[in-house]
Each structure stands twice: as C-alpha cells, then as structure tokens.
Design a protein around this motif. Sequence first.
Motif, PDB file in Angstrom:
ATOM      1  N   THR A  20       0.829  -1.208   0.000  1.00 39.81           N
ATOM      2  CA  THR A  20       0.000   0.000   0.000  1.00 39.81           C
ATOM      3  C   THR A  20       0.862   1.257   0.000  1.00 39.81           C
ATOM      4  O   THR A  20       0.614   2.195  -0.765  1.00 39.81           O
ATOM      5  CB  THR A  20      -0.925  -0.001   1.230  1.00 39.81           C
ATOM      6  OG1 THR A  20      -1.731  -1.184   1.212  1.00 39.81           O
ATOM      7  CG2 THR A  20      -1.830   1.216   1.213  1.00 39.81           C
ATOM      8  N   ALA A  41      -6.195   6.063  -3.826  1.00 43.73           N
ATOM      9  CA  ALA A  41      -6.578   6.266  -2.425  1.00 43.73           C
ATOM     10  C   ALA A  41      -7.964   5.683  -2.149  1.00 43.73           C
ATOM     11  O   ALA A  41      -8.192   5.054  -1.107  1.00 43.73           O
ATOM     12  CB  ALA A  41      -6.549   7.758  -2.091  1.00 43.73           C
ATOM     13  N   THR A  81      -7.644   1.933  -2.012  1.00 45.39           N
ATOM     14  CA  THR A  81      -6.994   1.511  -0.778  1.00 45.39           C
ATOM     15  C   THR A  81      -7.992   1.488   0.380  1.00 45.39           C
ATOM     16  O   THR A  81      -8.002   0.546   1.189  1.00 45.39           O
ATOM     17  CB  THR A  81      -5.822   2.451  -0.447  1.00 45.39           C
ATOM     18  OG1 THR A  81      -4.866   2.397  -1.515  1.00 45.39           O
ATOM     19  CG2 THR A  81      -5.150   2.059   0.847  1.00 45.39           C
ATOM     20  N   ALA A  82      -8.829   2.521   0.453  1.00 45.99           N
ATOM     21  CA  ALA A  82      -9.839   2.573   1.511  1.00 45.99           C
ATOM     22  C   ALA A  82     -10.854   1.434   1.357  1.00 45.99           C
ATOM     23  O   ALA A  82     -11.255   0.798   2.340  1.00 45.99           O
ATOM     24  CB  ALA A  82     -10.554   3.927   1.485  1.00 45.99           C
TER      25      ALA A  82
END
Length: 221
Positions: A159, A187, A190-191
Amino acid sequence: MTPRPPRPPRLPWAAPLYVGAVQLGAYATARLPARRRTELLRAHSTNVANLRAGRWGTLLTSAGFVEEPLPVPYGAALLAVLGTAERRWGVRRAAGVFAAGHIGASLLVYAGLRARTHPRGPEDPTPHAVDVGASYGFYATLGALAASVPHRGVRTAATAGLLALGIRPVLRPGRTFTDAGHLTALALGTAIGAALGTGRHKAHGTRHTTHPERGQSGDTR
C-alpha cells in the motif's frame, strides 16, 4: 457431518471480456476519420463540459473507450489486476470496486476542476479535454488488492509503495489532472480494500467462535 470439499478456484471471465471489448473498440475507433474520432471520444468523456451539462452517463461510458489501442504491457497489467480481483472477490464485488474508483475519482477530479475554473479568464481547453479510459478503475482495483492482502507486513509495504508511486507524478511541474485522478482512484481503492479486508477478518473470526461448546453439554440453543 462431512465437511464440504473446497470449491475450485474460479476462472475470471468478466475481466477478459471487458479488456477485449475495450481493445476491439479502440481498433474500431482508430479507423474513424480524425475529427469524427475526436468528437466520439469527447462525447463520452468525463470532462467539465459534459458533467456540467448534466451528461452523467459519461461516468459509465467513459470506461469503455480509450484514446489509443492498449499497449501490450498495459493491457496485460489491466487484465491481470482485474482478473485477480474477480477471482478473489467475484464478479459483482470486483466490478463494484472498479466502478467506485472510476466514478469516484472522476467526480472528485471534476469538482477540483470546477473549483479552479474562471469563467471570464483566458480560454482553457481543459473543460473540453478528452478524458476516457480504464485507468481510474485500474488504479482503484490495484489499491484495493494491495490493501486487502492478509499478511500485515506485505499489505503495509504494498500500500505504501503504490501510494508513493501515485504521489510522485502529482509533485512534478508538468502534472495533469489525470495524474491527480490516478492518485485519487488509488486512495479510494486503498480505503475500499481495507474495508473489505476488515469485513473478511471479522467474518472469519465469527465462524471460528460460533458454538465452541456445541455437543459437549447437550445445549443446542
């Protein structure tokens, strides 16, 4: 009760179908006259002009067009990432991650461009730019896969490495709004991947703690 044998790994089919359709469409579009081709791509772009005019359908159709046929390395990487996501999560969830990244990043980039647009300023071609492709969904899916790796150390390294690679183009002097879109999609992915990983770990823990004493005391509640 005999436990069920594990299911065989699912072979991805939606990812090859999507990548193949995009590539075939790119070759077909490339045969159009230059002006007609530009008009077609612009009509399906998630640029400021289209979204400001309420053409929200471009949030979906833009993922089906690319400006040029996909280079072999990029096409292979796209197929590998989407195929891995489909095999790991299934078609619906993998498509949901891709769509969330593509649509979410497109809307956030649009909001940023609208915020810096000056109606009375010099003519700026950005509002009418060609903005199509699968890259936002690709970056989001890649980020989600990295953030959902079971091993904590590998997950953290993957990550952090991806986010560092995503930030680098944004810091260069010649950055474009697409560079910001890629970082945004990464992003978002990733969340989403972190949320998917948390949900899977909770479900796994629940399965291993349900009825720990069943069959030992005669209590069948």
